[in-house]
Design a protein around this motif. Structure first.
Motif, PDB file in Angstrom:
ATOM      1  N   UNK A   1      29.876 -20.806 -14.202  1.00 30.86           N
ATOM      2  CA  UNK A   1      29.954 -20.324 -12.834  1.00 30.86           C
ATOM      3  C   UNK A   1      28.585 -19.844 -12.342  1.00 30.86           C
ATOM      4  N   UNK A   2      27.868 -19.144 -13.226  1.00 32.03           N
ATOM      5  CA  UNK A   2      26.539 -18.623 -12.871  1.00 32.03           C
ATOM      6  C   UNK A   2      25.552 -19.764 -12.664  1.00 32.03           C
ATOM      7  N   UNK A   3      25.584 -20.748 -13.578  1.00 38.77           N
ATOM      8  CA  UNK A   3      24.649 -21.878 -13.459  1.00 38.77           C
ATOM      9  C   UNK A   3      24.916 -22.683 -12.180  1.00 38.77           C
ATOM     10  N   UNK A   4      26.183 -22.768 -11.793  1.00 39.41           N
ATOM     11  CA  UNK A   4      26.513 -23.475 -10.555  1.00 39.41           C
ATOM     12  C   UNK A   4      25.784 -22.837  -9.373  1.00 39.41           C
ATOM     13  N   UNK A   5      25.646 -21.537  -9.445  1.00 44.93           N
ATOM     14  CA  UNK A   5      25.013 -20.803  -8.356  1.00 44.93           C
ATOM     15  C   UNK A   5      23.492 -20.805  -8.462  1.00 44.93           C
TER      16      UNK A   5
ATOM     17  N   UNK B   1      21.131 -26.795 -15.344  1.00 44.52           N
ATOM     18  CA  UNK B   1      21.763 -26.073 -16.452  1.00 44.52           C
ATOM     19  C   UNK B   1      23.287 -26.165 -16.353  1.00 44.52           C
ATOM     20  N   UNK B   2      23.799 -26.187 -15.154  1.00 49.20           N
ATOM     21  CA  UNK B   2      25.230 -26.348 -14.960  1.00 49.20           C
ATOM     22  C   UNK B   2      25.695 -27.692 -15.523  1.00 49.20           C
ATOM     23  N   UNK B   3      24.979 -28.761 -15.192  1.00 49.88           N
ATOM     24  CA  UNK B   3      25.358 -30.101 -15.667  1.00 49.88           C
ATOM     25  C   UNK B   3      25.335 -30.169 -17.188  1.00 49.88           C
ATOM     26  N   UNK B   4      24.307 -29.571 -17.775  1.00 51.89           N
ATOM     27  CA  UNK B   4      24.160 -29.606 -19.228  1.00 51.89           C
ATOM     28  C   UNK B   4      25.303 -28.818 -19.894  1.00 51.89           C
ATOM     29  N   UNK B   5      25.619 -27.648 -19.360  1.00 53.38           N
ATOM     30  CA  UNK B   5      26.676 -26.824 -19.961  1.00 53.38           C
ATOM     31  C   UNK B   5      28.054 -27.444 -19.746  1.00 53.38           C
ATOM     32  N   UNK B   6      28.261 -28.023 -18.596  1.00 49.07           N
ATOM     33  CA  UNK B   6      29.545 -28.666 -18.334  1.00 49.07           C
ATOM     34  C   UNK B   6      29.791 -29.785 -19.333  1.00 49.07           C
ATOM     35  N   UNK B   7      28.749 -30.538 -19.630  1.00 52.86           N
ATOM     36  CA  UNK B   7      28.859 -31.617 -20.614  1.00 52.86           C
ATOM     37  C   UNK B   7      29.139 -31.062 -21.988  1.00 52.86           C
ATOM     38  N   UNK B   8      28.477 -29.953 -22.327  1.00 54.26           N
ATOM     39  CA  UNK B   8      28.669 -29.310 -23.635  1.00 54.26           C
ATOM     40  C   UNK B   8      30.104 -28.801 -23.783  1.00 54.26           C
TER      41      UNK B   8
END
Length: 405
Positions: free
Chosen positions: A386-390, A395-402
């Protein structure tokens, strides 16, 4: 005609009695082979004409004792191979049959059929001697996952302490091991979801100074689950656990959860401070921090969680995660507020700035929790996403994939 029928019934009854007496005699004649004799006498244990005779039960117990003695002797002979299943099975039956013998005999004394008991003293002494081996049978059964048999063995051991049959046997009546074995009986009963047995044995076992907490845990589980949970008894048991075993996290954790659910945060804080005054552990500090967090006293909560981190012991990752919560969730209140106002409203931009400020403070704490416990995604996963999305789309894309792997 009626007289003939009545006579026939009397004749058949006499034949039945004679048949069971014959079974007893046949069993006696086969006593050199106790296994065979034990099988022969079984019908006599259920027929009223012989089951109401204490001598029948004594004889059945004698056969089981002979089987037990034979297998037990093998344990002490060089190269001896005892059949432990046979050993413990005969031990249980010996206990049950001799106890039943005493029960039947005492009933006859009470009715006046006998002036005084003749068998109790000898049988109680015999059972007191073999009783310790019930714990071995119980342990073997419990370790193999046979909780029904474990309960049977441990239960027989504990029940003996309250049986009048052993009132003159100090080794049984004053046995300090009884509460410990009662704990094990409660554990076995808990595994079987046998609430009545849990309550029975845990009530005895909870008095053990070192292991009594196990009995109280089982008791709390019994009161707290099932179709008809008893919240009053559950709470009383949890409170008893916190008082008698203050170092056990189970009781404190459950009590604090109760206070949170009931909105009694201040009561929880008062109690946890008392606990910490006697025994300051990372877990108890963590509980205090959670209570402060629930009270929305975020500065105090952050200070408590930082004290856990400074100790560099247990609950460090959890402390970092909760510090993140102290910033993340206040931000969600503002996010909710912004969802209800126009983007042209000057307050919207101010709120967005505040959200980012909170997120920037939460971010390194969740990242540290992730570093310390990468497999425990509940501590950091969705919050960081949620934080990375903002803050950072890459970083959001990388974490979502993880997180989807």
């Amino acid at each position: 005609m009626k007289k003939v029928l009545f006579t026939t019934v009397l004749f058949l009854t006499a034949c039945a009695v004679s048949a069971q007496e014959s079974v007893v005699k046949e069993a006696k004649s086969a006593k050199s082979d106790p296994v065979k004799a034990a099988q022969i006498i079984e019908p006599a244990l259920v027929d009223p004409s012989t089951a109401n005779d204490p001598e029948t039960w004594k004889l059945a117990g004698d056969f089981q004792k002979a089987i037990y003695d034979e297998e037990n002797m093998k344990l002490y002979l060089p190269g001896g191979q005892a059949d432990t299943s046979k050993l413990y099975n005969s031990l249980v039956k010996m206990f049950e049959y001799y106890t039943k013998c005493d029960e039947v005999e005492q009933a006859k004394v009470k009715s006046g059929e006998l002036k005084k008991p003749k068998l109790r003293k000898k049988l109680s002494k015999t059972l007191a001697t073999v009783r310790p081996n019930l714990t071995n049978g119980g342990s073997d059964a419990y370790n193999s996952g046979n909780y029904a048999n474990a309960l049977k063995f441990f239960g027989l051991y504990v029940d003996a302490a309250e049986n009048p049959m052993f009132e003159e046997e100090d080794a049984v009546k004053n046995d300090t091991l009884t509460p410990l074995i009662a704990c094990y009986a409660a554990l076995a009963a808990n595994s079987l979801n046998d609430k009545d047995a849990v309550v029975k044995y845990a009530t005895v076992g909870k008095s053990h100074k070192e292991e009594g907490y196990r009995a109280l845990m089982c008791l709390a589980e019994a009161y707290g689950k099932g179709e008809n949970p008893d919240s009053t008894q559950w709470l009383a048991t949890i409170k008893e656990g916190t008082e008698r075993f203050p170092s056990q996290e189970y009781f404190i954790g459950n009590l604090m959860d109760y206070y949170i659910q009931k909105g009694r945060i201040d009561d929880g804080l008062t109690e946890i401070d008392q606990v910490l005054a006697k025994n300051e552990t990372p877990y108890f500090l963590y509980v205090k921090g959670v209570l402060q967090y629930e009270k929305k006293d975020y500065d105090a909560a952050i200070a408590t969680f930082n004290s856990i981190i400074a100790k560099n012991s247990d609950f460090v990752a959890e402390a970092y995660s909760k510090i993140g919560d102290c910033y993340f969730f206040p931000a969600q209140v503002i996010v909710e507020e912004n969802s209800k106002i126009s983007m042209d409203d000057p307050k919207y931009a101010a709120n967005e700035a505040k959200i980012k400020e909170y997120y920037e403070k939460a971010r390194p704490n969740y990242e540290k929790a992730k570093e310390l416990k990468p497999d425990n995604r509940q501590l950091w996963g969705q919050y960081l996403l949620n934080i990375y999305w903002k803050l950072n789309k890459a970083e959001y894309d990388a974490l979502e994939k993880e997180l989807t792997m």
